[in-house]
Scaffold this active site. Sequence first.
Site, short mmCIF file in Angstrom:
data_model
loop_
_atom_site.label_atom_id
_atom_site.label_comp_id
_atom_site.label_asym_id
_atom_site.label_seq_id
_atom_site.Cartn_x
_atom_site.Cartn_y
_atom_site.Cartn_z
N TYR A 44 -5.08 4.02 -0.69
CA TYR A 44 -6.03 2.84 -0.70
C TYR A 44 -7.43 3.11 -0.29
O TYR A 44 -7.69 1.89 0.78
CB TYR A 44 -4.72 2.30 0.67
N HIS A 66 3.44 -10.89 -7.69
CA HIS A 66 2.94 -9.83 -8.72
C HIS A 66 4.02 -10.10 -10.07
O HIS A 66 4.01 -9.68 -10.95
CB HIS A 66 2.88 -8.27 -9.07
N VAL A 79 4.91 -3.88 -6.56
CA VAL A 79 6.06 -4.97 -4.44
C VAL A 79 5.63 -4.44 -3.86
O VAL A 79 6.79 -3.33 -3.83
CB VAL A 79 6.76 -6.00 -5.69
#
Length: 435
Positions: free
Chosen positions: A176, A299, A327
Amino acid sequence: METKFVLLILTLLLSISVTVRTDYVRPQPRKTLHFPWNPKPPSQPQQVHISLAGEEHMQISWVTDDKSAPSIVEYGTSPGIYTSSAEGDTTSYSYLFYSSGKIHHTVVGPLEHDTVYFYRCGGQGPEFQLKTPPAQFPVTFAVAGDLGQTGWTKSTLDHIDQCKYDIHLLPGDLSYADYMQHRWDTFGELVQPLASARPWMVTEGNHEKEKIPLFTDAFQSYNARWKMPFEESGSTSNLYYSFEVAGVHVVMLGSYTDYDELSDQYSWLKADLSKVDRKKTPWLVVLFHVPWYNSNNAHQGEGDGMMAAMEPLLYAAGVDLVLAGHVHAYERSKRVNNGKSDPCGAVHITVGDGGNREGLAAKFRQPQPEWSMFREASFGHGELKIVNSTHAFWSWHRNDDDEPVRSDQVWITSLIGSGCLAEKNYESRKILISP
């Protein structure tokens, strides 16, 4: 009458109190980890991680600030005694105002199966140790996607460290970093204790794209740092590849590169599946980032295009298990194909709940689809122990007050064991071998 009324009230209160005590209360999000500045000698290996690199070989990767540091790995089966050495290659990259250190990738081997090796990178620094996977069943995989760098990430990693596993599978969304390149460095340091000791086999997610039009290509950081054995499996891209270990053929696909019938990935997948020898590798497992079977509100439909193109290939090949992320919740399906239950389809499991900073996807669609067996929005990790050629045990461990709680578990019978592959006629499989 009054006594009966009091007893009724007490019974109702007791019932309510029991419900309150037994209901699962989802823990609160945790903050992003803080990494204090910890300067190291420029030639000291950092962010050490390993991956499989073809039969009986392992790739060791690390970073140094010293651009002249050698890409040598010394190794042996006794601490401090290095009977072998290998030299690899290096790369680096620039991203706007950021310049990476020297990224080293060195392949060592041949190595013995199920053996502990001690190794040192670059001729100096600390000694690490790794354990090679077994040559035959049983073999255990730890599975966690969408890791990030939060307090829940650390909890997940601590729980995985308690698991006696052979390989870590990660279906996308690693650091991330999201354009902040120094967070690739902190992620490498965070996972080094585990990733330097067992192979980490990863595929890309949307947070690895980091594309800036006119400035930066997609997946530049990911490809430079996390080199997977794509060439060894006949792929032309680090975004999709396959490998084999202890009777399991594992295919890692890319949700964010072309996958239609005219794409290189589709052609490669078709060729790869056609070469699988189910006598040698009776289990067939596939990973990618965006789930095809998803009853969460998050999603929805994002995997439909890839599913339409590639699910027929997976079904014809007899894929046993599909693992996905994206997800931020856990969900396990029945064996499914073409949107409904099918005893000869694959079990689909979503494990995009490793500990990311975006939080959990807490809202599921109602009613629960008939193919969905278990779903819960919690952080955690999965463990897949393939016991023999016909049976595997899957368990999912919720992070609950820093304790790993086994919240879901199931025995899975392989399609080899179920007889599905024997029942399928030639028409259902020729799609794999036709020119």
